[in-house]
Design a protein around this motif. Structure first.
Motif, PDB file in Angstrom:
ATOM      1  N   LYS A 114       0.683  -1.246  -0.067  1.00 11.08           N
ATOM      2  CA  LYS A 114       0.052  -0.059  -0.093  1.00 11.08           C
ATOM      3  C   LYS A 114       0.691   1.228   0.108  1.00 11.08           C
ATOM      4  O   LYS A 114       0.708   2.142  -0.640  1.00 11.08           O
ATOM      5  N   MET A 115       1.957   1.218   0.825  1.00  6.29           N
ATOM      6  CA  MET A 115       2.887   2.335   1.090  1.00  6.29           C
ATOM      7  C   MET A 115       3.447   2.702  -0.391  1.00  6.29           C
ATOM      8  O   MET A 115       3.716   3.733  -0.868  1.00  6.29           O
ATOM      9  N   ILE A 116       3.919   1.585  -0.983  1.00 10.37           N
ATOM     10  CA  ILE A 116       4.674   1.678  -2.308  1.00 10.37           C
ATOM     11  C   ILE A 116       3.645   2.193  -3.272  1.00 10.37           C
ATOM     12  O   ILE A 116       3.992   3.144  -4.253  1.00 10.37           O
ATOM     13  N   ASN A 117       2.501   1.705  -3.324  1.00 10.01           N
ATOM     14  CA  ASN A 117       1.521   2.155  -4.459  1.00 10.01           C
ATOM     15  C   ASN A 117       1.187   3.558  -4.293  1.00 10.01           C
ATOM     16  O   ASN A 117       1.148   4.402  -5.242  1.00 10.01           O
ATOM     17  N   ASN A 118       0.832   3.941  -3.010  1.00 11.61           N
ATOM     18  CA  ASN A 118       0.242   5.187  -2.879  1.00 11.61           C
ATOM     19  C   ASN A 118       1.280   6.214  -2.878  1.00 11.61           C
ATOM     20  O   ASN A 118       1.147   7.398  -3.440  1.00 11.61           O
ATOM     21  N   ARG A 119       2.437   6.161  -2.285  1.00  9.47           N
ATOM     22  CA  ARG A 119       3.278   7.177  -1.747  1.00  9.47           C
ATOM     23  C   ARG A 119       4.325   7.269  -2.936  1.00  9.47           C
ATOM     24  O   ARG A 119       4.563   8.326  -3.434  1.00  9.47           O
ATOM     25  N   TRP A 120       4.810   6.104  -3.489  1.00 10.68           N
ATOM     26  CA  TRP A 120       6.102   6.181  -4.275  1.00 10.68           C
ATOM     27  C   TRP A 120       5.633   5.960  -5.826  1.00 10.68           C
ATOM     28  O   TRP A 120       6.466   6.624  -6.650  1.00 10.68           O
ATOM     29  N   LEU A 121       5.042   5.142  -6.100  1.00 11.26           N
ATOM     30  CA  LEU A 121       4.530   4.892  -7.402  1.00 11.26           C
ATOM     31  C   LEU A 121       3.478   5.584  -7.826  1.00 11.26           C
ATOM     32  O   LEU A 121       3.137   5.571  -9.187  1.00 11.26           O
ATOM     33  N   ASN A 122       2.638   6.058  -6.954  1.00 13.94           N
ATOM     34  CA  ASN A 122       1.415   6.860  -7.262  1.00 13.94           C
ATOM     35  C   ASN A 122       0.558   6.186  -8.279  1.00 13.94           C
ATOM     36  O   ASN A 122       0.089   6.685  -9.168  1.00 13.94           O
ATOM     37  N   THR A 123       0.199   4.873  -7.849  1.00 15.67           N
ATOM     38  CA  THR A 123      -0.472   4.077  -8.652  1.00 15.67           C
ATOM     39  C   THR A 123      -1.786   3.505  -7.824  1.00 15.67           C
ATOM     40  O   THR A 123      -1.722   3.664  -6.413  1.00 15.67           O
ATOM     41  N   PRO A 124      -2.828   2.978  -8.334  1.00 15.27           N
ATOM     42  CA  PRO A 124      -3.989   2.673  -7.513  1.00 15.27           C
ATOM     43  C   PRO A 124      -3.634   1.288  -6.630  1.00 15.27           C
ATOM     44  O   PRO A 124      -2.683   0.809  -7.180  1.00 15.27           O
ATOM     45  N   THR A 125      -4.292   1.173  -5.822  1.00 14.24           N
ATOM     46  CA  THR A 125      -3.796  -0.093  -4.798  1.00 14.24           C
ATOM     47  C   THR A 125      -4.291  -1.280  -5.672  1.00 14.24           C
ATOM     48  O   THR A 125      -4.975  -1.386  -6.469  1.00 14.24           O
ATOM     49  N   GLU A 126      -3.648  -2.379  -5.156  1.00 20.81           N
ATOM     50  CA  GLU A 126      -3.494  -3.622  -5.823  1.00 20.81           C
ATOM     51  C   GLU A 126      -4.477  -4.633  -4.835  1.00 20.81           C
ATOM     52  O   GLU A 126      -4.698  -5.806  -5.080  1.00 20.81           O
ATOM     53  N   GLU A 127      -5.345  -4.247  -4.111  1.00 25.24           N
ATOM     54  CA  GLU A 127      -6.217  -4.771  -3.149  1.00 25.24           C
ATOM     55  C   GLU A 127      -7.216  -5.514  -3.977  1.00 25.24           C
ATOM     56  O   GLU A 127      -7.696  -6.884  -3.443  1.00 25.24           O
ATOM     57  N   ASN A 128      -7.860  -5.011  -4.993  1.00 19.84           N
ATOM     58  CA  ASN A 128      -8.730  -5.766  -5.692  1.00 19.84           C
ATOM     59  C   ASN A 128      -8.443  -6.658  -6.761  1.00 19.84           C
ATOM     60  O   ASN A 128      -9.187  -7.322  -7.538  1.00 19.84           O
ATOM     61  N   LYS A 129      -7.008  -6.706  -6.922  1.00 18.35           N
ATOM     62  CA  LYS A 129      -6.608  -7.617  -7.862  1.00 18.35           C
ATOM     63  C   LYS A 129      -6.244  -8.972  -7.278  1.00 18.35           C
ATOM     64  O   LYS A 129      -5.873  -9.098  -6.080  1.00 18.35           O
ATOM     65  N   ILE A 130      -6.027 -10.120  -8.073  1.00 16.05           N
ATOM     66  CA  ILE A 130      -5.865 -11.382  -7.669  1.00 16.05           C
ATOM     67  C   ILE A 130      -4.342 -11.342  -7.761  1.00 16.05           C
ATOM     68  O   ILE A 130      -3.775 -11.727  -8.750  1.00 16.05           O
TER      69      ILE A 130
END
Length: 254
Positions: A114-130
């Motif tokens: 979550k930290m990598i996606n939100n703060r550094w990659l600025n991409t959507p979270t992967e929670e909904n992905k398998i």
């Protein structure tokens, strides 16, 4: 005179309340050039310490306990181990392949993702992905004399399982040819390496670990692995891994 317009009238409008700040020099938000953390210079110590924590994680990795490392190694598979020198100190690196479908794995590295996606990659979270297989690079002290006795996750690559519809993207123009559809057996969703550990071939090593070990008993061809919306740096990395190549396989991330 209209009673409504008088100051003492029943329906007179009250002046808007304005909060005044005295003795505080207001400055605009400051963005750390290394970790991208946004904060005001007049923030409280809590915000400053929060920046310090994020900054350290961006440079050195996500801190992890020895117990959690042991659990990950029990669940997954150690692909390779070697040493690197970081800030004039030798560190032992372990390349580890784990399944994100395992509950223990998700608990240990979920917050990091979550930290990598939100703060550094600025991409959507992967929670909904398998999410499927995940490659981790774990950095530990190499000797008992090490001045830094903490262990960190310094690299991570996440995947989603195939089959996936893939397309070729031109490296120079970033144009995607959607007229030709091919089947991909693995999709690489995210790749991240902490700053102090970059330019040491770790991202390439994680990709090669996926190619050879993501599917048990099968070494995938590089063309069978696709990538989701690669950035400029990501495109450079992939083209280096697939060299020589003028196009790279990509897939649409939903």
């Amino acid at each position: 005179m209209d009673k409504k317009a008088t100051h003492g009238g029943k329906n007179a409008k009250r002046p808007k309340l304005v909060q005044m700040t005295f003795a505080v020099k207001q400055k605009g938000p400051k963005t750390c050039s290394q970790c991208g953390f946004n904060f005001f210079t007049c923030n409280t110590n809590d915000k400053i310490s929060q920046h310090k924590r994020y900054h350290n994680e961006y440079l050195n990795g996500y801190e992890i306990s020895t117990l959690k490392i042991s659990k990950l190694k029990e669940i997954g598979k150690v692909i390779n181990s070697h040493c690197v020198t970081i800030n004039q100190e030798e560190r032992k690196l372990s390349i580890l392949l784990v399944s994100y479908r395992d509950t223990t794995t998700r608990k240990i590295i979920g917050t990091m993702l979550k930290m990598i996606n939100n703060r550094w990659l600025n991409t959507p979270t992967e929670e909904n992905k398998i999410l499927d297989k995940v490659v981790l690079v774990i950095s530990q002290p190499n000797t008992s004399k090490s001045t830094i006795n903490k262990s960190y996750i310094v690299g991570i690559t996440t995947t989603i399982p195939g089959p996936l519809d893939g397309f070729f993207m031109d490296i120079k123009t970033s144009n995607v040819d959607r007229l030709k559809v091919m089947q991909l057996n693995l999709g690489v969703s995210r790749i991240f390496v902490s700053q102090e550990y970059r330019r040491k071939g770790l991202a390439l090593e994680m990709l090669e670990s996926l190619r050879c070990h993501a599917i048990y008993g099968v070494a995938l061809k590089k063309e069978e692995i696709g990538f989701s919306q690669p950035s400029g740096a990501g495109t450079l990395l992939i083209s280096q891994w697939m060299s020589p190549a003028t196009c790279i396989p990509v897939y649409d991330e939903v």
